[in-house]
Design a protein around this motif. Structure first.
Motif, PDB file in Angstrom:
ATOM      1  N   ALA A 178       0.862  -1.178   0.000  1.00 28.53           N
ATOM      2  CA  ALA A 178       0.000   0.000   0.000  1.00 28.53           C
ATOM      3  C   ALA A 178       0.904   1.236   0.000  1.00 28.53           C
ATOM      4  O   ALA A 178       2.041   1.177   0.476  1.00 28.53           O
ATOM      5  CB  ALA A 178      -0.890  -0.007   1.243  1.00 28.53           C
ATOM      6  N   PRO A 179       0.437   2.372  -0.512  1.00 30.88           N
ATOM      7  CA  PRO A 179       1.271   3.580  -0.530  1.00 30.88           C
ATOM      8  C   PRO A 179       1.811   3.953   0.844  1.00 30.88           C
ATOM      9  O   PRO A 179       2.986   4.332   0.968  1.00 30.88           O
ATOM     10  CB  PRO A 179       0.308   4.656  -1.066  1.00 30.88           C
ATOM     11  CG  PRO A 179      -0.648   3.889  -1.926  1.00 30.88           C
ATOM     12  CD  PRO A 179      -0.844   2.577  -1.230  1.00 30.88           C
ATOM     13  N   GLN A 180       0.989   3.843   1.878  1.00 29.24           N
ATOM     14  CA  GLN A 180       1.451   4.197   3.216  1.00 29.24           C
ATOM     15  C   GLN A 180       2.533   3.243   3.700  1.00 29.24           C
ATOM     16  O   GLN A 180       3.476   3.642   4.396  1.00 29.24           O
ATOM     17  CB  GLN A 180       0.271   4.189   4.213  1.00 29.24           C
ATOM     18  CG  GLN A 180       0.624   4.757   5.582  1.00 29.24           C
ATOM     19  CD  GLN A 180       1.119   6.183   5.504  1.00 29.24           C
ATOM     20  OE1 GLN A 180       0.460   7.035   4.906  1.00 29.24           O
ATOM     21  NE2 GLN A 180       2.288   6.457   6.083  1.00 29.24           N
ATOM     22  N   GLU A 181       2.410   1.971   3.323  1.00 33.66           N
ATOM     23  CA  GLU A 181       3.427   0.985   3.700  1.00 33.66           C
ATOM     24  C   GLU A 181       4.775   1.345   3.073  1.00 33.66           C
ATOM     25  O   GLU A 181       5.819   1.262   3.735  1.00 33.66           O
ATOM     26  CB  GLU A 181       2.989  -0.406   3.247  1.00 33.66           C
ATOM     27  CG  GLU A 181       3.907  -1.535   3.716  1.00 33.66           C
ATOM     28  CD  GLU A 181       3.406  -2.896   3.283  1.00 33.66           C
ATOM     29  OE1 GLU A 181       4.033  -3.894   3.690  1.00 33.66           O
ATOM     30  OE2 GLU A 181       2.406  -2.974   2.546  1.00 33.66           O
ATOM     31  N   LEU A 182       4.741   1.765   1.807  1.00 35.94           N
ATOM     32  CA  LEU A 182       5.976   2.191   1.154  1.00 35.94           C
ATOM     33  C   LEU A 182       6.577   3.395   1.874  1.00 35.94           C
ATOM     34  O   LEU A 182       7.782   3.431   2.160  1.00 35.94           O
ATOM     35  CB  LEU A 182       5.693   2.547  -0.308  1.00 35.94           C
ATOM     36  CG  LEU A 182       6.819   3.257  -1.072  1.00 35.94           C
ATOM     37  CD1 LEU A 182       8.068   2.384  -1.162  1.00 35.94           C
ATOM     38  CD2 LEU A 182       6.352   3.670  -2.457  1.00 35.94           C
ATOM     39  N   ALA A 183       5.732   4.387   2.184  1.00 33.94           N
ATOM     40  CA  ALA A 183       6.213   5.585   2.870  1.00 33.94           C
ATOM     41  C   ALA A 183       6.805   5.245   4.232  1.00 33.94           C
ATOM     42  O   ALA A 183       7.860   5.770   4.618  1.00 33.94           O
ATOM     43  CB  ALA A 183       5.079   6.594   3.010  1.00 33.94           C
ATOM     44  N   ASP A 184       6.144   4.352   4.982  1.00 35.54           N
ATOM     45  CA  ASP A 184       6.631   3.970   6.312  1.00 35.54           C
ATOM     46  C   ASP A 184       7.979   3.256   6.217  1.00 35.54           C
ATOM     47  O   ASP A 184       8.891   3.513   7.022  1.00 35.54           O
ATOM     48  CB  ASP A 184       5.614   3.061   7.008  1.00 35.54           C
ATOM     49  CG  ASP A 184       4.342   3.799   7.413  1.00 35.54           C
ATOM     50  OD1 ASP A 184       4.368   5.044   7.420  1.00 35.54           O
ATOM     51  OD2 ASP A 184       3.339   3.118   7.708  1.00 35.54           O
ATOM     52  N   LYS A 185       8.113   2.363   5.241  1.00 35.91           N
ATOM     53  CA  LYS A 185       9.370   1.640   5.073  1.00 35.91           C
ATOM     54  C   LYS A 185      10.495   2.592   4.693  1.00 35.91           C
ATOM     55  O   LYS A 185      11.626   2.478   5.179  1.00 35.91           O
ATOM     56  CB  LYS A 185       9.219   0.553   4.002  1.00 35.91           C
ATOM     57  CG  LYS A 185       8.387  -0.651   4.421  1.00 35.91           C
ATOM     58  CD  LYS A 185       8.243  -1.651   3.280  1.00 35.91           C
ATOM     59  CE  LYS A 185       7.430  -2.864   3.702  1.00 35.91           C
ATOM     60  NZ  LYS A 185       8.144  -3.702   4.679  1.00 35.91           N
ATOM     61  N   ALA A 186      10.191   3.546   3.815  1.00 35.89           N
ATOM     62  CA  ALA A 186      11.218   4.511   3.405  1.00 35.89           C
ATOM     63  C   ALA A 186      11.646   5.381   4.581  1.00 35.89           C
ATOM     64  O   ALA A 186      12.834   5.640   4.783  1.00 35.89           O
ATOM     65  CB  ALA A 186      10.672   5.378   2.270  1.00 35.89           C
ATOM     66  N   ARG A 187      10.668   5.813   5.370  1.00 38.60           N
ATOM     67  CA  ARG A 187      10.961   6.664   6.525  1.00 38.60           C
ATOM     68  C   ARG A 187      11.803   5.916   7.562  1.00 38.60           C
ATOM     69  O   ARG A 187      12.647   6.502   8.241  1.00 38.60           O
ATOM     70  CB  ARG A 187       9.650   7.146   7.162  1.00 38.60           C
ATOM     71  CG  ARG A 187       9.836   8.249   8.187  1.00 38.60           C
ATOM     72  CD  ARG A 187       8.506   8.729   8.740  1.00 38.60           C
ATOM     73  NE  ARG A 187       7.625   9.201   7.667  1.00 38.60           N
ATOM     74  CZ  ARG A 187       6.501   8.600   7.298  1.00 38.60           C
ATOM     75  NH1 ARG A 187       6.101   7.484   7.918  1.00 38.60           N
ATOM     76  NH2 ARG A 187       5.763   9.081   6.325  1.00 38.60           N
ATOM     77  N   ALA A 188      11.575   4.602   7.669  1.00 39.27           N
ATOM     78  CA  ALA A 188      12.319   3.790   8.636  1.00 39.27           C
ATOM     79  C   ALA A 188      13.703   3.396   8.119  1.00 39.27           C
ATOM     80  O   ALA A 188      14.460   2.727   8.821  1.00 39.27           O
ATOM     81  CB  ALA A 188      11.514   2.538   8.972  1.00 39.27           C
ATOM     82  N   GLY A 189      14.015   3.794   6.875  1.00 41.73           N
ATOM     83  CA  GLY A 189      15.331   3.467   6.325  1.00 41.73           C
ATOM     84  C   GLY A 189      15.456   2.024   5.886  1.00 41.73           C
ATOM     85  O   GLY A 189      16.553   1.448   5.898  1.00 41.73           O
ATOM     86  N   ASP A 190      14.324   1.413   5.487  1.00 35.55           N
ATOM     87  CA  ASP A 190      14.329   0.020   5.047  1.00 35.55           C
ATOM     88  C   ASP A 190      15.362  -0.191   3.937  1.00 35.55           C
ATOM     89  O   ASP A 190      15.378   0.527   2.932  1.00 35.55           O
ATOM     90  CB  ASP A 190      12.929  -0.343   4.545  1.00 35.55           C
ATOM     91  CG  ASP A 190      12.819  -1.801   4.139  1.00 35.55           C
ATOM     92  OD1 ASP A 190      12.449  -2.618   4.984  1.00 35.55           O
ATOM     93  OD2 ASP A 190      13.107  -2.101   2.965  1.00 35.55           O
TER      94      ASP A 190
END
Length: 209
Positions: free
Chosen positions: A162-174
């Motif tokens: 989901a778009p939010q999942e992508l944003a959360d992963k990017a923010r966490a430095g995945d």
């Protein structure tokens, strides 16, 4: 027909496109004249002349085995990386994936191929790695892509976020997201700018353009 396909038809006659696609997309794999004629639906005599021209230009390599001539892509040719990238977009997996996902297009914001196929380092046995961002259901994606396993002769492995999942992963430095952002992609839907926007990715201040 897309602008990319229009350009390919303008630059390359149909038979030349078919031959180059068959060989450039399978580096290290050789085919004899009759195999190529069957794959491209061409007359062997006409195709033989076309293959001769491409071999003379250095784009293809010819090897003789008994009374059979076999042809393969010349991966050492200076134009090989650029030509193979062009044909991956127009004759490779991208058009097939785009067609398969068309019924789900309204639920997909971004879709692209990543990994070895996108970077041009794939072997004959490499999988097709696909990442999709949107509200689409994973099971629906698997069902839509399943027929391509046989059509492409490769396993197709989708990842759905989901778009939010992508944003959360990017923010966490995945690490996986960072890797995907910086490495080559073959776009099925969307582009790099849209991906960066969805990921909330911004280059650091003062970074070189």
């Amino acid at each position: 027909m897309s602008n990319t396909q229009d350009a390919m038809h303008l630059l390359f006659p149909t038979h030349r496109q078919q031959v180059l696609a068959a060989l450039l997309l399978q580096p290290g794999h050789s085919l004899h004249l009759r195999e190529l004629a069957r794959l491209t639906g061409s007359h062997a005599g006409t195709l033989g002349r076309e293959l001769g021209k491409l071999a003379q230009a250095g784009l293809l390599l010819r090897s003789d085995q008994g009374n059979q001539a076999r042809y393969s892509a010349n991966v050492q040719h200076p134009l090989f990386p650029e030509l193979s990238a062009m044909f991956r977009k127009t004759h490779g997996v991208v058009p097939a994936l785009r067609t398969a996902l068309e019924p789900l297009a309204g639920q997909i914001a971004l879709a692209f191929v990543y990994g070895s196929l996108a970077s041009g380092t794939a072997t004959q046995h490499s999988d097709v790695d696909v990442l999709l961002v949107g509200s689409v259901d994973f099971v629906a994606v698997v069902q839509a892509l399943y027929p391509l396993h046989e059509q492409l002769g490769r396993e197709v492995n989708p990842v759905v976020w989901a778009p939010q999942e992508l944003a959360d992963k990017a923010r966490a430095g995945d690490a996986f997201v960072r890797d995907v952002l910086r490495k080559p992609k073959l776009w099925i839907k969307g582009d790099d700018h849209e991906l960066e926007q969805l990921a909330g990715h911004r280059p650091p201040a003062g970074a070189a353009a």
